[in-house]
Design an enzyme around this catalytic site. Structure first.
Site, PDB file in Angstrom:
ATOM      1  N   TRP A 350      50.398 -44.927-101.075  1.00 25.80           N
ATOM      2  CA  TRP A 350      49.821 -45.205-102.391  1.00 25.80           C
ATOM      3  C   TRP A 350      48.317 -44.931-102.405  1.00 25.80           C
ATOM      4  O   TRP A 350      47.638 -45.266-103.370  1.00 25.80           O
ATOM      5  CB  TRP A 350      50.076 -46.668-102.786  1.00 25.80           C
ATOM      6  CG  TRP A 350      49.302 -47.684-101.997  1.00 25.80           C
ATOM      7  CD1 TRP A 350      48.880 -47.584-100.704  1.00 25.80           C
ATOM      8  CD2 TRP A 350      48.861 -48.974-102.452  1.00 25.80           C
ATOM      9  NE1 TRP A 350      48.205 -48.717-100.319  1.00 25.80           N
ATOM     10  CE2 TRP A 350      48.185 -49.587-101.373  1.00 25.80           C
ATOM     11  CE3 TRP A 350      48.963 -49.663-103.646  1.00 25.80           C
ATOM     12  CZ2 TRP A 350      47.631 -50.860-101.472  1.00 25.80           C
ATOM     13  CZ3 TRP A 350      48.420 -50.938-103.749  1.00 25.80           C
ATOM     14  CH2 TRP A 350      47.754 -51.521-102.675  1.00 25.80           C
ATOM     15  N   ASP A 351      47.805 -44.314-101.324  1.00 25.04           N
ATOM     16  CA  ASP A 351      46.361 -44.152-101.192  1.00 25.04           C
ATOM     17  C   ASP A 351      45.744 -43.338-102.319  1.00 25.04           C
ATOM     18  O   ASP A 351      44.540 -43.426-102.558  1.00 25.04           O
ATOM     19  CB  ASP A 351      46.028 -43.522 -99.835  1.00 25.04           C
ATOM     20  CG  ASP A 351      46.427 -44.423 -98.683  1.00 25.04           C
ATOM     21  OD1 ASP A 351      45.548 -44.936 -97.991  1.00 25.04           O
ATOM     22  OD2 ASP A 351      47.634 -44.623 -98.497  1.00 25.04           O
ATOM     23  N   GLU A 489      51.155 -56.455 -96.394  1.00 28.25           N
ATOM     24  CA  GLU A 489      52.312 -56.035 -95.611  1.00 28.25           C
ATOM     25  C   GLU A 489      52.727 -57.062 -94.561  1.00 28.25           C
ATOM     26  O   GLU A 489      53.687 -56.830 -93.822  1.00 28.25           O
ATOM     27  CB  GLU A 489      52.019 -54.688 -94.950  1.00 28.25           C
ATOM     28  CG  GLU A 489      51.802 -53.599 -95.974  1.00 28.25           C
ATOM     29  CD  GLU A 489      51.473 -52.257 -95.348  1.00 28.25           C
ATOM     30  OE1 GLU A 489      51.261 -52.211 -94.118  1.00 28.25           O
ATOM     31  OE2 GLU A 489      51.437 -51.269 -96.090  1.00 28.25           O
ATOM     32  N   LYS A 609      47.348 -59.688 -94.889  1.00 23.77           N
ATOM     33  CA  LYS A 609      46.718 -58.584 -94.179  1.00 23.77           C
ATOM     34  C   LYS A 609      45.573 -58.009 -94.989  1.00 23.77           C
ATOM     35  O   LYS A 609      44.528 -57.631 -94.460  1.00 23.77           O
ATOM     36  CB  LYS A 609      47.749 -57.501 -93.893  1.00 23.77           C
ATOM     37  CG  LYS A 609      47.192 -56.251 -93.215  1.00 23.77           C
ATOM     38  CD  LYS A 609      48.285 -55.202 -93.036  1.00 23.77           C
ATOM     39  CE  LYS A 609      47.734 -53.933 -92.401  1.00 23.77           C
ATOM     40  NZ  LYS A 609      48.766 -52.879 -92.288  1.00 23.77           N
ATOM     41  N   GLN A 610      45.758 -57.931 -96.310  1.00 22.08           N
ATOM     42  CA  GLN A 610      44.785 -57.292 -97.193  1.00 22.08           C
ATOM     43  C   GLN A 610      44.977 -57.842 -98.589  1.00 22.08           C
ATOM     44  O   GLN A 610      45.849 -58.676 -98.826  1.00 22.08           O
ATOM     45  CB  GLN A 610      44.982 -55.777 -97.181  1.00 22.08           C
ATOM     46  CG  GLN A 610      46.337 -55.329 -97.698  1.00 22.08           C
ATOM     47  CD  GLN A 610      46.666 -53.908 -97.297  1.00 22.08           C
ATOM     48  OE1 GLN A 610      47.110 -53.674 -96.180  1.00 22.08           O
ATOM     49  NE2 GLN A 610      46.476 -52.969 -98.198  1.00 22.08           N
TER      50      GLN A 610
END
Length: 794
Positions: A350-351, A489, A609-610
Site C-alpha cells: 500500500w506504499d 500488523e 507496530k505502527q
C-alpha cells in the site's frame, strides 16, 4: 556526511557496506543497480544487485516441511565487474589490501557515484583508482563506468578485467536464504566485435528474456587488449597496460540492458547490441545524463535549508530513481523497497498511499501509470473477491506481476528461528488505499477522463467490495466488517482464537465509509450516459447505490475508555510492561518477534507496530475526519481526537519506518508537541538505518516519499480540490522555511514558499489562467506573473 549536493562516505567500513550500497544505488525508473564494489562478487560485505522494474519470477521451495511458492523481483546479471591487478599478482580490493584512502561520493545533482581508493598490496605496490558510474536518466536502457588507475612509485604491467556476470541469484536478504533464489537460466554469451561482448538469459518460470551488451575500451601506455571471451554464464575482456611513471590507465564500459517486456523491439539481444553500438563515450553519456537530471530536479525539487534539506534531497533522489518519467511507459507498481534490494521480494503493498500524493503534484503522468498498474489487475481483484463470495474488487496486500495475492503464508522470526503463519493478506484496507489514490490523483490533475473511466471502475468496485463485506448486527444496530487486519500488523487474531482476523478495525471501517461516500459522489456527478454505461458494464444493480448510502452511514466504529478503539475488543487486551521490555531489550521496534521468541504473543496486548487508528489523521484533515465520523453518527471533537492520539502514542513500538512519518504528521497538525521527534526519526530512518540493518536490503520508499509530502502537504495543509488549491499551514519551528514548485491541474510551476510566519503563493507568467487559492478560510485569486503573501496566525 553531506556537502551541498554530494553525499560523502569516507573510509572503508565493511559493517556499513551494504547500507552504503543501498543508499548509493543508481537508477532511472526502468532499472537500478546497487552501489556495490565493482571488483567484488556477492559475498561478505558486498552484494551487487541490478533490478528491472516489474521483472518477476516464481519459484517453489521446501520450507519447514512444506512447499512454499514465492514470486520475487529478479536480481539480473551483474554489469559492474571491473578490476585491476599487477601482472601475475592478486586483484586489488579493499578486503585484500591495505586501505590507504577510501571515499564514495554520491552526486545527487548529476546522478553519479564516484568511488576513490588508494590501496597497497602485500608486495608494497600502491594503486590509486577512481571509478565513475551512472545509470542513464536520459536513455533508460544505458549505464556506464569509467575507471582511472594510476600506479604510485612502481613500474610494471597492470592487468584489467571487465565484463558481465550472469552467475547471480537472489540472496541479498538473510532470512530468505533457505528459499530457492536461482531465477535465471538458459545463459548464453558471445561477442559482436573486438570491443563488445553480450550475455543473454531468461527467468525460469515467467520466461522474461534478459540481454546485456557491454562495450569495453581502454587508453594507456603500451596497451594490449584481447577481444571479449564468452564463458558459461558471462563474458570478460582482459587488457594489459604499462604502469609507467604515474601515467593513468583509463577503462570505459558502456552497457545496454533490454528485456522481452520492452515495447517496440524485435529481440532483447539485438536491441541491446544496437543501443550500445550507437551510444557515445562516457563523457558524452555523462553530459546527456546530467541534462536529464537537471530537467527532473526543476520539475520536482523541494528546497529546504540545512541538514534537513539535504536528507529530503536524498529521499527525492531515490524516489525519482525508482519512479521517473520513464515509469510512465511501464506496467509497474510502487515497490515498497524501491529498486534497491530484495526485501519484501520487490512486491507492491500500500506504499503508493505515501508516494502518489507527492508525485501527483510533480509527475502526474507517473501517478497515472502507477494507477493503471492497479487497473490492469482489477479483473484479478474481482476474481479474488468472488472467490470469497463477495462482489467488487479485493486487491491483494502484496502484488507482483499479475495481481494475485503474493503474501507468503509463512514468515521467519530471526529471533526464534521458527517459521510462523503469516496472516497479513487480511489487510483488505489496501483497496481503500487504491481508491484514495484514484481520488487524490484526479483532484490534483483534473484528469476527468481517468476519473470517469479507469478510476471510476476501480473506485466503484472497491466500494462494492466494502458494501458486500459489511454484515448487519441487530445487537449493535450497525454494519460490521469482520475477520480483517488493520495497518498495525502486530494484531492478527484475538487471543486464543482458532481463526485469524479482527472485527471492526476502525481504520478499515472509516476508510470503507469514505470510499462508499466517494462512490456515491462520483456516480451522481458523472454524465448520465457514462453512468449507465459504467453500471451496465460492471453489472452494478440499480439498488446498489442505496446500499452504499446505508452502509456508509451505519458502519460500526468501536470506542473504549473515551478513545477510538483500534478494533472491537482492543480495550480488553492486557497492558504491556513497556518499561520492562525496553529495559531488557533496548530496541523493541519488533516487539512481535521478541514476544514470540519468549513463547508469548503480541495479540494479547495493547501494543501496535505502527499507526493504525492514527492513520485516519494522516489521510484526512481534521474537518474532513470530523465530517466522516459525523456521517457515521459520531461526534469527533478535538478533545476526543487528542485523547486518542495520546493513547496510541504510548502503546506503539514504531516497528515500521512509516510509523514516525505518520505520528509526526498527525502531531504537527494536532498539537505540535513531540512532532519533531517523530519527523526526525522518519528523516533518519534510512540514512541512519534506524531499523537495524534493514536499509541494506532496500530503502523504504514510502517513508522517503512521505517525508517529502510532509513538507508539501502536511505542513502547508495543501488540499488540491476541483474549485481551488486549499492551504492551511502549520509550520514546525524546525521546518519553518522551505519553498517548492508544483503542478496543479493545468497550472505548471505554482510556487509555494514558507518563511517564518508568511506564506507566499505565486503563479508564473506563462499564459496560464488565474488560480483560486484558499488560505485559512480566506479566498484569493492569483493571476499569472503575480503572487500573494499571507501572514499566518501565531
Amino acid at each position: 556526511m553531506e556537502d551541498g549536493w554530494a553525499w560523502r562516505y569516507a573510509g572503508y567500513d565493511p559493517a556499513r557496506e551494504q547500507l552504503r550500497e543501498a543508499l548509493c544505488t543508481l537508477g532511472n525508473g526502468y532499472f537500478a543497480t546497487r552501489g556495490a564494489a565493482a571488483e567484488s562478487p556477492a559475498g561478505g560485505p558486498h552484494y551487487p544487485g541490478t533490478y528491472a522494474a516489474g521483472c518477476y519470477n516464481r519459484l517453489t521451495s521446501q520450507v519447514a516441511g512444506r512447499e512454499v511458492d514465492n514470486e520475487d523481483m529478479v536480481n539480473l546479471p551483474n554489469w559492474l565487474p571491473l578490476r585491476v591487478r599487477p601482472a601475475g599478482g592478486s586483484w586489488f580490493g579493499p578486503d585484500d589490501c591495505d586501505v590507504l584512502d577510501y571515499e564514495v561520493v554520491l552526486d545527487l545533482r548529476r546522478g553519479t557515484m564516484e568511488r576513490r581508493m588508494r590501496l597497497r598490496d602485500g608486495a608494497g605496490r600502491i594503486v590509486a583508482t577512481t571509478e565513475t558510474r551512472l545509470v542513464h536518466m536520459g536513455d533508460p536502457h544505458l549505464a556506464a563506468q569509467r575507471l582511472v588507475v594510476t600506479a604510485e612509485g612502481w613500474s610494471g604491467d597492470l592487468e584489467i578485467e571487465a565484463g558481465l556476470d550472469g552467475d547471480v541469484s537472489n540472496s541479498g536478504v538473510a532470512r530468505y536464504r533457505e528459499l530457492d533464489g536461482h531465477h535465471l537460466t538458459g545463459h548464453r554469451a558471445g561477442t559482436r566485435d573486438q570491443e563488445t561482448g553480450w550475455l543473454r538469459c531468461r527467468t525460469s518460470s515467467s520466461g522474461v528474456e534478459v540481454a546485456l551488451a557491454a562495450r569495453i575500451r581502454a587508453a594507456g601506455t603500451d596497451l594490449r587488449a584481447q577481444p571479449p571471451v564468452p564463458g558459461a554464464r558471462g563474458v570478460l575482456r582482459r587488457l594489459t597496460a604499462a604502469a609507467d611513471g604515474g601515467r593513468p590507465v583509463t577503462v570505459e564500459k558502456v552497457v545496454a540492458l533490454h528485456t522481452s517486456r520492452d515495447p517496440a523491439i524485435h529481440d532483447p539481444l539485438n536491441a541491446a547490441l544496437e543501443r550500445v553500438a550507437r551510444a557515445g563515450d562516457v563523457a558524452e553519456l555523462l553530459g546527456e545524463h546530467a541534462t536529464a537530471w537537471d530537467r527532473l530536479w526543476e520539475r520536482s525539487g523541494i528546497r529546504v535549508p540545512h541538514s534537513v534539506g539535504a536528507v529530503l534531497r536524498l529521499h527525492l533522489f531515490h524516489v525519482l530513481q525508482t519512479l521517473s518519467p520513464h515509469t510512465a511507459g511501464l506496467d509497474v507498481g510502487v515497490p515498497a523497497r524501491g529498486l534497491h534490494g530484495e526485501a519484501y521480494r520487490g512486491h507492491v503493498f500500500w506504499d503508493e498511499l505515501f508516494v502518489l500524493p507527492f508525485l501527483n503534484l510533480h509527475l502526474p503522468e507517473v501517478s497515472r501509470a502507477l494507477l493503471m498498474y492497479r487497473h490492469r489487475r482489477l479483473d484479478a481483484a474481482c476474481r479474488a473477491a468472488r472467490a470469497e463470495g463477495r462482489q467488487g474488487a479485493m486487491y491483494p496486500w502484496q502484488s507482483g506481476s499479475d495481481g494475485h495475492e503474493e503474501t507468503q503464508r509463512l514468515h521467519l522470526n530471526p529471533r526464534s528461528g521458527r517459521w510462523l503463519p503469516d496472516h497479513t493478506h487480511l489487510q483488505h484496507h489496501v483497496g481503500s488505499a487504491v481508491a484514495y489514490n484514484v481520488w487524490q490523483y484526479c483532484m490534483a490533475s483534473g484528469d476527468t477522463a481517468f476519473l470517469h473511466g479507469e478510476g471510476a471502475e476501480m473506485l466503484l468496485q472497491v466500494a462494492r467490495f466494502w458494501a458486500g463485506s459489511a454484515v448487519w448486527d441487530p445487537g449493535h444496530e450497525r454494519y460490521r466488517i469482520r475477520g480483517v487486519m488493520g495497518p498495525d500488523e502486530y494484531h492478527t487474531a484475538y487471543p486464543g482464537a482458532e481463526r485469524p482476523g479482527l472485527d471492526d478495525n476502525a481504520y478499515t471501517n472509516v476508510t470503507a465509509a469514505w470510499v462508499l461516500a466517494r462512490a456515491l459522489e462520483l456516480t451522481e456527478s458523472m454524465p448520465a450516459p457514462r453512468r449507465a454505461e459504467l453500471f451496465g458494464r460492471l453489472g452494478i444493480g440499480p439498488d446498489e447505490p442505496e446500499r452504499w448510502q446505508e452502509v456508509s452511514r451505519r458502519l460500526r466504529v468501536p470506542f473504549h475508555a473515551g478513545v477510538v478503539s483500534q478494533f472491537d475488543g482492543y480495550g480488553e487486551l492486557d497492558e504491556l510492561d513497556w518499561d520492562g521490555y525496553r529495559g531488557r531489550y533496548g530496541d523493541i521496534r519488533r516487539l512481535d518477534r521478541i514476544l514470540e521468541a519468549e513463547g508469548d504473543s503480541v495479540n494479547r496486548y495493547q501494543a501496535s507496530k505502527q499507526a493504525d487508528v492514527l492513520m485516519l489523521g494522516y489521510l484526512f484533515p481534521p474537518a474532513e475526519l470530523s465530517a466522516l465520523f459525523a456521517r457515521l453518527g459520531h461526534a469527533l471533537d478535538d478533545e476526543l481526537w487528542a485523547r486518542t492520539v495520546t493513547h496510541y502514542l504510548a502503546r506503539t513500538s514504531h516497528g515500521s519506518t512509516l510509523s514516525g512519518l505518520v505520528h509526526g504528521w498527525v502531531l504537527a497538525r494536532s498539537r505540535r508537541e513531540g512532532a519533531w521527534t517523530h519527523v526526525r526519526e522518519a528523516l533518519l530512518g534510512d540514512v541512519a538505518d534506524l531499523q537495524g540493518g534493514t536499509t541494506g536490503e532496500g530503502i523504504h520508499l514510502g517513508a522517503m516519499a512521505g517525508t517529502l509530502d510532509l513538507v508539501q502537504r502536511g505542513l502547508t495543509g495543501l488540499q488540491p480540490q476541483g474549485d481551488c488549491l486549499r492551504l492551511d499551514p502549520v509550520p514546525l519551528p524546525q521546518l519553518s522555511r522551505f519553498c517548492l514548485s508544483l503542478r496543479y491541474r493545468t497550472h505548471w510551476g505554482v510556487d509555494l514558499a514558507l518563511h517564518g510566519g508568511r506564506l507566499r503563493v505565486g503563479v508564473p507568467d506563462s499564459g496560464q489562467e488565474p488560480i483560486a487559492v484558499a488560505v485559512g478560510g480566506r479566498a484569493y485569486e492569483v493571476a499569472p506573473g503575480r503572487e500573494v503573501t499571507v501572514e499566518l496566525p501565531r
